[in-house]
Design a protein around this motif. Structure first.
Motif, short mmCIF file in Angstrom:
data_model
loop_
_atom_site.label_atom_id
_atom_site.label_comp_id
_atom_site.label_asym_id
_atom_site.label_seq_id
_atom_site.Cartn_x
_atom_site.Cartn_y
_atom_site.Cartn_z
N VAL A 5 0.93 -1.11 0.03
CA VAL A 5 -0.24 -0.01 -0.10
C VAL A 5 0.86 1.24 0.12
O VAL A 5 1.55 1.46 0.96
N LEU A 6 0.73 2.28 -1.03
CA LEU A 6 1.27 3.34 -1.25
C LEU A 6 0.84 4.54 -0.08
O LEU A 6 1.50 5.23 0.49
N LEU A 14 -7.27 2.31 -0.05
CA LEU A 14 -5.99 2.00 0.02
C LEU A 14 -5.22 1.67 -1.36
O LEU A 14 -5.50 0.76 -2.03
N ILE A 15 -4.41 2.46 -1.69
CA ILE A 15 -3.67 2.69 -3.24
C ILE A 15 -2.37 1.87 -3.22
O ILE A 15 -1.52 2.02 -2.32
N THR A 16 -2.48 0.78 -4.04
CA THR A 16 -1.20 0.16 -3.95
C THR A 16 -0.52 0.30 -5.22
O THR A 16 -0.76 1.17 -6.22
N ASN A 17 0.78 -0.18 -5.25
CA ASN A 17 1.84 -0.16 -6.47
C ASN A 17 1.46 -1.20 -7.23
O ASN A 17 2.52 -1.54 -8.20
N HIS A 66 -4.12 1.33 -10.87
CA HIS A 66 -3.37 0.40 -10.04
C HIS A 66 -4.52 -0.13 -9.08
O HIS A 66 -5.50 0.51 -8.82
N LEU A 67 -4.15 -1.00 -8.58
CA LEU A 67 -4.95 -2.18 -7.68
C LEU A 67 -5.21 -1.13 -6.41
O LEU A 67 -4.41 -0.61 -5.82
N GLU A 68 -6.53 -1.14 -5.92
CA GLU A 68 -7.04 -0.29 -4.73
C GLU A 68 -7.95 -1.23 -3.97
O GLU A 68 -8.69 -2.06 -4.42
N ILE A 69 -7.81 -1.11 -2.53
CA ILE A 69 -8.68 -1.70 -1.58
C ILE A 69 -9.62 -0.80 -1.13
O ILE A 69 -8.92 0.41 -0.83
N VAL A 88 0.65 -6.36 0.24
CA VAL A 88 -0.44 -6.70 -0.58
C VAL A 88 -0.10 -7.80 -1.50
O VAL A 88 0.94 -7.92 -1.84
N GLN A 89 -0.62 -9.14 -1.54
CA GLN A 89 -0.29 -9.96 -2.53
C GLN A 89 -1.74 -10.48 -3.26
O GLN A 89 -3.00 -10.16 -2.67
N VAL A 90 -1.53 -10.53 -4.55
CA VAL A 90 -2.63 -11.24 -5.39
C VAL A 90 -2.44 -12.63 -5.70
O VAL A 90 -1.41 -13.01 -6.16
N VAL A 91 -3.40 -13.52 -5.05
CA VAL A 91 -3.15 -14.98 -5.42
C VAL A 91 -4.27 -15.59 -5.71
O VAL A 91 -5.33 -15.28 -6.05
N ARG A 92 -3.92 -17.03 -6.37
CA ARG A 92 -5.00 -17.76 -6.90
C ARG A 92 -5.57 -18.33 -5.86
O ARG A 92 -4.70 -19.24 -4.86
N PRO A 93 -6.92 -18.48 -5.76
CA PRO A 93 -7.50 -19.14 -4.37
C PRO A 93 -7.33 -20.75 -4.57
O PRO A 93 -7.22 -21.28 -5.44
#
Length: 93
Positions: A5-6, A14-17, A66-69, A88-93
Motif C-alpha cells: 500500500v502506497l 488503500l492505493i497500491t503499487n 493500479h489496484l486499490e482496496i 499486498v498479494q494477489v493470489v489464486r485461491p
C-alpha cells in the motif's frame, strides 16, 4: 503478485503499487483471484464500488490503473486498520 500500500486517499481507499497489467498477466485470462492485504482476504474484485456489498472490502482499479482496496460506503483504511507500507498479494485461491 506482490506489492505494498502506497497511501490511503481522502476516502480511506488503500492505493497500491500493483498495476493492472501485472494482475491481468497473472490471472491468465480471467482466472479467479483473491487479494490479501495486511493479512485480510479480499475476495470481491469489482469494476465499480457499487458492485461490492455495502460495508465489505473490495478490490478494484483506480484512476491510475493500479489496484486499490476499498469499502463500499466506508473507509478501507479504518475498517482494516491499514495504511502505507501494508503488504499486498494477489493470489489464486
Amino acid at each position: 503478485v506482490a506489492g505494498v500500500v502506497l497511501r490511503a486517499d481522502r476516502f480511506g481507499n488503500l492505493i497500491t503499487n500493483i498495476p493492472r497489467t501485472a494482475v491481468d498477466e497473472f490471472s491468465r485470462g480471467g482466472q479467479a483471484l483473491t487479494v490479501v492485504v495486511g493479512g485480510h482476504r479480499v475476495t470481491h474484485l469489482v469494476a465499480t464500488y457499487a458492485e461490492a456489498p455495502e460495508g465489505e472490502p473490495c478490490a478494484l482499479y483506480g484512476s491510475t490503473d493500479h489496484l486499490e482496496i476499498a469499502v463500499n460506503g466506508g473507509s478501507a483504511a479504518a475498517r482494516l486498520g491499514l495504511g502505507a507500507g501494508a503488504p499486498v498479494q494477489v493470489v489464486r485461491p
